[in-house]
Design a protein around this motif. Structure first.
Motif, PDB file in Angstrom:
ATOM      1  N   TYR A   1       0.835  -1.196   0.000  1.00 26.75           N
ATOM      2  CA  TYR A   1       0.000   0.000   0.000  1.00 26.75           C
ATOM      3  C   TYR A   1       0.869   1.246   0.000  1.00 26.75           C
ATOM      4  O   TYR A   1       2.033   1.216   0.410  1.00 26.75           O
ATOM      5  CB  TYR A   1      -0.896   0.020   1.254  1.00 26.75           C
ATOM      6  CG  TYR A   1      -1.973  -1.031   1.224  1.00 26.75           C
ATOM      7  CD1 TYR A   1      -3.200  -0.780   0.619  1.00 26.75           C
ATOM      8  CD2 TYR A   1      -1.753  -2.293   1.796  1.00 26.75           C
ATOM      9  CE1 TYR A   1      -4.189  -1.755   0.581  1.00 26.75           C
ATOM     10  CE2 TYR A   1      -2.742  -3.264   1.757  1.00 26.75           C
ATOM     11  CZ  TYR A   1      -3.959  -2.995   1.154  1.00 26.75           C
ATOM     12  OH  TYR A   1      -4.933  -3.948   1.109  1.00 26.75           O
TER      13      TYR A   1
ATOM     14  N   ARG B   1      -0.915   3.976  -7.721  1.00 24.80           N
ATOM     15  CA  ARG B   1      -1.784   2.983  -8.335  1.00 24.80           C
ATOM     16  C   ARG B   1      -1.231   2.508  -9.682  1.00 24.80           C
ATOM     17  O   ARG B   1      -1.340   1.329 -10.021  1.00 24.80           O
ATOM     18  CB  ARG B   1      -3.209   3.533  -8.500  1.00 24.80           C
ATOM     19  CG  ARG B   1      -4.169   2.422  -8.867  1.00 24.80           C
ATOM     20  CD  ARG B   1      -5.585   2.786  -8.626  1.00 24.80           C
ATOM     21  NE  ARG B   1      -6.004   3.831  -9.544  1.00 24.80           N
ATOM     22  CZ  ARG B   1      -7.246   4.307  -9.575  1.00 24.80           C
ATOM     23  NH1 ARG B   1      -8.145   3.860  -8.742  1.00 24.80           N
ATOM     24  NH2 ARG B   1      -7.566   5.245 -10.430  1.00 24.80           N
TER      25      ARG B   1
ATOM     26  N   ARG C   1      -1.899  -0.071  -3.726  1.00 20.15           N
ATOM     27  CA  ARG C   1      -3.230   0.457  -3.378  1.00 20.15           C
ATOM     28  C   ARG C   1      -3.091   1.579  -2.351  1.00 20.15           C
ATOM     29  O   ARG C   1      -2.097   1.668  -1.637  1.00 20.15           O
ATOM     30  CB  ARG C   1      -4.129  -0.653  -2.838  1.00 20.15           C
ATOM     31  CG  ARG C   1      -4.604  -1.603  -3.930  1.00 20.15           C
ATOM     32  CD  ARG C   1      -5.840  -2.358  -3.491  1.00 20.15           C
ATOM     33  NE  ARG C   1      -6.993  -1.466  -3.318  1.00 20.15           N
ATOM     34  CZ  ARG C   1      -8.075  -1.771  -2.604  1.00 20.15           C
ATOM     35  NH1 ARG C   1      -8.131  -2.910  -1.948  1.00 20.15           N
ATOM     36  NH2 ARG C   1      -9.079  -0.936  -2.526  1.00 20.15           N
TER      37      ARG C   1
END
Ligand SMILES: [Zn+2]
Length: 394
Positions: free
Chosen positions: A192, A215, A220
């Motif tokens: 992430y 992204r 994410r």
């Protein structure tokens, strides 16, 4: 969130680290293999291991001096402006070697186990240079490889503007976007990417730029949003398709509506309000009424939340945000697992998931919120292995 699916006089079968069956003792007893080792929990409460979905658990030093300054009346922003706050931890973390950071973080991991946490998200963000951010992320990888806890890594290069870019924050953002994110993704150092979206740190537009770039590289998004003021961070999180928007003490009705129209989960961090001596907690009731899949987490860090204990987080969720004990437990287990894309593996006691569970020295799950600060954790199992027992980490 109030439906815990409690099984009274329950039992379960664990094999090779996986939950094979759960049910009442009467249902399970005939299924127990002859050679199985049987553990009698003595009528205690068994819960899924807690999933702490927001921590900054790798850092050097501590900030107990600032803790005392705040008690004397200095604000978090004043301390930051005088060179303290995140930037003092950045100086110490940059000066530390990878081994030193690994040792200090390893020393603190039993604190999480002692509260019944079995999955831990950890962010970088005290390096703020390509080299030092990668150093932090390698420490997180070593922790994952060498400890029983399930650890998820998040890249937080946009945590603060480092001193050397103080007068050119846009140039620092270029480094984050053009150098750090591609390297982190290529070396598979994080799942992430997070951004500190706040007045005087990164604007909504800058945060959007970072998360969009992340992204493109397969990371994410998670976002620190609307903590100290409402800047529209929650709505931005919804627009970029983030997994979570975290903090949200100052979210407004529009922000809640934006989350409601998206898949973004709110992560509420009550210990950072508590430890900063502030009064304004995020509006958890309003979010639950809007049917958001609310998560609670520790935000463990050396400045605003020196709190590793999920039972204490659950207690704060109940007393300060008016969540019921059942809602708080859901927020700390299955909802939190979903926010880290781990809900097929952990977060509830269901056949097929990892046998990640904690046995509390309590007869009623509400006692975990009620006996605030009491050491109720009796045993912790991760993937079926005894990992902690009261007073003794292994
Ligand atoms: Zn945080």
């Amino acid at each position: 969130m109030r439906e815990l699916g409690i099984i009274r006089h329950g039992a379960m079968i664990v094999e090779d680290g996986i939950l094979r069956a759960t049910g009442t003792r009467t249902e399970i007893e005939p299924l127990i293999p002859r050679e199985a080792e049987v553990l009698d929990a003595g009528g205690r409460v068994i819960l899924p291991g807690f999933v702490d979905a927001h921590t900054h658990a790798v850092f050097a030093g501590h900030r107990a001096n600032e803790f005392e300054m705040r008690i004397a009346g200095a604000s978090y922003q004043e301390i930051a402006a005088s060179g303290g706050g995140i930037r003092s931890t950045v100086r110490l973390t940059r000066a530390a070697t990878e081994d030193e950071l690994f040792q200090s973080a390893s020393h603190r991991l039993p604190w999480f186990l002692a509260g019944g946490t079995t999955t831990l998200e950890i962010k970088s963000g005290y390096g703020l240079s390509l080299e030092d951010e990668c150093k932090m992320l390698r420490v997180i990888r070593r922790l994952r490889e060498s400890t029983p806890l399930d650890i998820v890594a998040t890249f937080l290069g946009a945590h603060e503007v480092p001193d050397e870019y103080r007068h050119a924050p846009q140039e620092y953002l270029r480094v984050v976007i053009e150098e750090m994110i591609p390297t982190v993704a290529r070396e598979n150092l994080a799942e992430y990417c997070d951004v500190f979206c706040e007045d005087h740190v990164f604007t909504v537009e800058q945060a959007r730029e970072v998360l969009t770039a992340a992204r493109r590289h397969g990371l994410r998004a998670r976002v620190h949003a609307d903590q100290l003021a409402n800047t529209g961070g929650a709505a931005m999180a919804a627009q970029v398709g983030a997994a979570t928007a975290d903090h949200l003490e100052h979210i407004d009705d529009d922000g809640i509506a934006a989350l409601g129209d998206s898949e973004v989960q709110p992560i509420l961090l009550p210990a950072s309000v508590y430890a900063l001596g502030l009064r304004r907690y995020p509006p958890a009731r309003q979010m639950i009424d809007a049917e958001l899949a609310v998560v609670v987490a520790s935000d463990f860090n050396p400045g605003s939340s020196p709190v590793p204990s999920m039972p204490l987080i659950i207690s704060l969720a109940c007393t300060q945000m008016r969540m019921t004990p059942a809602e708080a437990i859901t927020a700390a287990t299955v909802n939190a697992a979903h926010s880290l894309d781990r809900s097929k593996e952990t977060g509830s006691l269901e056949p097929g998931k990892y046998a990640n569970f904690t046995i509390f020295d309590a007869a009623d799950y509400r006692e975990i919120a009620y006996w605030a600060g009491a050491p109720l954790t009796w045993r912790v199992y991760i993937r079926g292995r005894l990992t902690y027992r009261a007073g003794l980490a292994m």
